[in-house]
Design a protein around this motif. Structure first.
Motif, PDB file in Angstrom:
ATOM      1  N   GLU A   1      20.070  11.129   9.155  1.00 20.49           N
ATOM      2  CA  GLU A   1      21.033  12.098   8.834  1.00 20.49           C
ATOM      3  C   GLU A   1      21.563  12.822  10.003  1.00 20.49           C
ATOM      4  N   ILE A   2      22.932  13.261   9.753  1.00 21.03           N
ATOM      5  CA  ILE A   2      23.151  14.238  11.283  1.00 21.03           C
ATOM      6  C   ILE A   2      23.263  15.786  10.719  1.00 21.03           C
ATOM      7  N   LEU A   3      22.738  16.527  11.512  1.00 17.98           N
ATOM      8  CA  LEU A   3      22.563  17.999  11.190  1.00 17.98           C
ATOM      9  C   LEU A   3      23.112  18.836  12.320  1.00 17.98           C
ATOM     10  N   ASP A   4      23.610  20.155  11.853  1.00 18.17           N
ATOM     11  CA  ASP A   4      23.997  21.063  12.330  1.00 18.17           C
ATOM     12  C   ASP A   4      22.824  21.416  13.563  1.00 18.17           C
TER      13      ASP A   4
ATOM     14  N   SER B   1      22.456  16.532  32.987  1.00 17.32           N
ATOM     15  CA  SER B   1      22.253  17.940  32.829  1.00 17.32           C
ATOM     16  C   SER B   1      21.634  18.537  31.501  1.00 17.32           C
ATOM     17  N   ARG B   2      20.922  19.285  31.339  1.00 15.57           N
ATOM     18  CA  ARG B   2      20.422  19.997  29.939  1.00 15.57           C
ATOM     19  C   ARG B   2      21.767  20.230  29.063  1.00 15.57           C
ATOM     20  N   THR B   3      21.448  19.827  27.729  1.00 13.03           N
ATOM     21  CA  THR B   3      22.738  20.192  26.818  1.00 13.03           C
ATOM     22  C   THR B   3      22.922  21.531  26.802  1.00 13.03           C
ATOM     23  N   THR B   4      24.330  21.883  26.654  1.00  9.52           N
ATOM     24  CA  THR B   4      24.660  23.227  26.361  1.00  9.52           C
ATOM     25  C   THR B   4      25.304  23.201  25.127  1.00  9.52           C
ATOM     26  N   LYS B   5      24.777  24.175  24.150  1.00  9.55           N
ATOM     27  CA  LYS B   5      24.915  24.332  22.788  1.00  9.55           C
ATOM     28  C   LYS B   5      26.495  24.769  22.564  1.00  9.55           C
ATOM     29  N   THR B   6      27.289  23.853  21.680  1.00  9.14           N
ATOM     30  CA  THR B   6      28.631  24.435  21.414  1.00  9.14           C
ATOM     31  C   THR B   6      28.721  24.203  19.721  1.00  9.14           C
ATOM     32  N   PRO B   7      29.901  24.615  19.242  1.00 11.64           N
ATOM     33  CA  PRO B   7      30.015  24.546  17.687  1.00 11.64           C
ATOM     34  C   PRO B   7      29.912  23.023  17.227  1.00 11.64           C
ATOM     35  N   HIS B   8      30.216  22.011  18.069  1.00 13.36           N
ATOM     36  CA  HIS B   8      30.277  20.320  18.025  1.00 13.36           C
ATOM     37  C   HIS B   8      28.701  19.861  18.039  1.00 13.36           C
ATOM     38  N   THR B   9      27.883  20.627  18.734  1.00 14.04           N
ATOM     39  CA  THR B   9      26.564  20.221  18.892  1.00 14.04           C
ATOM     40  C   THR B   9      25.887  19.564  17.798  1.00 14.04           C
ATOM     41  N   ARG B  10      25.318  18.558  17.637  1.00 12.94           N
ATOM     42  CA  ARG B  10      24.753  17.898  16.481  1.00 12.94           C
ATOM     43  C   ARG B  10      23.327  17.222  16.835  1.00 12.94           C
ATOM     44  N   ILE B  11      22.674  17.303  15.585  1.00 17.61           N
ATOM     45  CA  ILE B  11      21.331  16.446  15.832  1.00 17.61           C
ATOM     46  C   ILE B  11      21.352  15.350  14.885  1.00 17.61           C
TER      47      ILE B  11
ATOM     48  N   MET C   1       7.208   3.326  12.595  1.00 20.84           N
ATOM     49  CA  MET C   1       8.420   3.964  12.811  1.00 20.84           C
ATOM     50  C   MET C   1       8.449   5.508  13.382  1.00 20.84           C
ATOM     51  N   LEU C   2       9.331   5.674  14.272  1.00 20.55           N
ATOM     52  CA  LEU C   2       9.260   6.832  14.862  1.00 20.55           C
ATOM     53  C   LEU C   2      10.574   7.801  14.479  1.00 20.55           C
ATOM     54  N   ALA C   3      10.288   8.894  13.691  1.00 22.14           N
ATOM     55  CA  ALA C   3      11.449   9.917  13.393  1.00 22.14           C
ATOM     56  C   ALA C   3      11.723  10.730  14.475  1.00 22.14           C
ATOM     57  N   LEU C   4      12.923  10.894  14.970  1.00 16.43           N
ATOM     58  CA  LEU C   4      13.556  11.603  16.313  1.00 16.43           C
ATOM     59  C   LEU C   4      14.725  12.352  15.785  1.00 16.43           C
ATOM     60  N   GLY C   5      14.829  13.503  16.489  1.00 18.24           N
ATOM     61  CA  GLY C   5      16.159  14.068  16.365  1.00 18.24           C
ATOM     62  C   GLY C   5      16.825  14.117  17.783  1.00 18.24           C
ATOM     63  N   LEU C   6      17.800  13.528  17.987  1.00 14.87           N
ATOM     64  CA  LEU C   6      18.669  13.482  19.240  1.00 14.87           C
ATOM     65  C   LEU C   6      19.713  14.387  19.281  1.00 14.87           C
ATOM     66  N   VAL C   7      19.880  15.171  20.108  1.00 19.48           N
ATOM     67  CA  VAL C   7      20.865  16.212  20.519  1.00 19.48           C
ATOM     68  C   VAL C   7      22.099  15.530  21.011  1.00 19.48           C
ATOM     69  N   ALA C   8      23.185  15.599  20.492  1.00 18.83           N
ATOM     70  CA  ALA C   8      24.425  15.253  20.808  1.00 18.83           C
ATOM     71  C   ALA C   8      25.517  16.169  21.129  1.00 18.83           C
ATOM     72  N   ASP C   9      26.373  15.956  21.973  1.00 17.82           N
ATOM     73  CA  ASP C   9      27.423  17.221  22.250  1.00 17.82           C
ATOM     74  C   ASP C   9      28.262  17.001  21.200  1.00 17.82           C
ATOM     75  N   ARG C  10      28.629  15.771  20.713  1.00 20.14           N
ATOM     76  CA  ARG C  10      29.591  15.773  19.572  1.00 20.14           C
ATOM     77  C   ARG C  10      29.309  14.292  18.817  1.00 20.14           C
ATOM     78  N   VAL C  11      29.549  14.082  17.490  1.00 26.39           N
ATOM     79  CA  VAL C  11      29.263  12.914  16.807  1.00 26.39           C
ATOM     80  C   VAL C  11      30.624  12.461  16.199  1.00 26.39           C
ATOM     81  N   TYR C  12      30.993  11.383  16.366  1.00 31.42           N
ATOM     82  CA  TYR C  12      32.498  10.907  16.165  1.00 31.42           C
ATOM     83  C   TYR C  12      32.641  10.248  14.921  1.00 31.42           C
TER      84      TYR C  12
END
Length: 162
Positions: A28-31, A68-78, A89-100
């Protein structure tokens, strides 16, 4: 056996660069929300996040890739992923600047990581795809996290107990 069986990928950005992971590993993709901090973890381990009753380690992928470290914006998702790593099976949350989007790539579109004549940290690249005048880097998640050290391994072990 289909000759031109395309694979589906979720594309996302880290800064100006576009990356992709196979859609089948994306749960899933989360805020973005702040994670519960874990003492003495590697710098890229932001902490744990409760995802439907499971403690999931949240990784700043930018730091893991040497950016460089992620800077949180309104578009940042996990992106919450289930990654097969070393017979588990490894469950991970990856921080992305924006998901397309989810995009299909034909196997013929995927090129190997470029050879620049010297050894460099490219083993996490499963391939690159030319798209819209640039490139999309497909990440080999199993390789990226298989040597991730004891701090993350400890978090993974606690996931199995829960």
């Amino acid at each position: 056996m289909a000759v031109n069986s395309e694979a589906q990928f979720v594309t996302f950005s880290l800064g100006e660069e576009i990356f992709a992971v196979p859609v089948e590993v994306v749960r899933e993709i989360l805020d973005h929300e702040e994670a519960f901090k874990i003492p003495h973890g590697p710098d890229y381990l932001l902490g744990l996040r409760d995802v439907r009753g499971q403690g999931v380690p949240v990784i700043d992928l930018r730091l893991r890739l040497g950016l460089s470290r992620t800077t949180k914006t309104p578009h940042t998702r996990i992106l919450v992923l289930d990654v097969p790593v070393e017979q588990r099976m490894l469950a991970l949350g990856l921080v992305a600047d924006r998901v397309y989007e989810v995009v299909p790539f034909q196997p013929s579109q995927i090129e190997p990581a470029p050879d620049i004549g010297i050894r460099w940290k490219s083993d996490y690249i499963a391939g690159v795809v030319r798209r819209d005048g640039g490139f999309v880097v497909i990440i080999d998640l199993a390789r990226l996290f298989s040597d991730s050290g004891t701090a993350l391994a400890g978090v993974v072990a606690s996931q199995r107990v829960a």
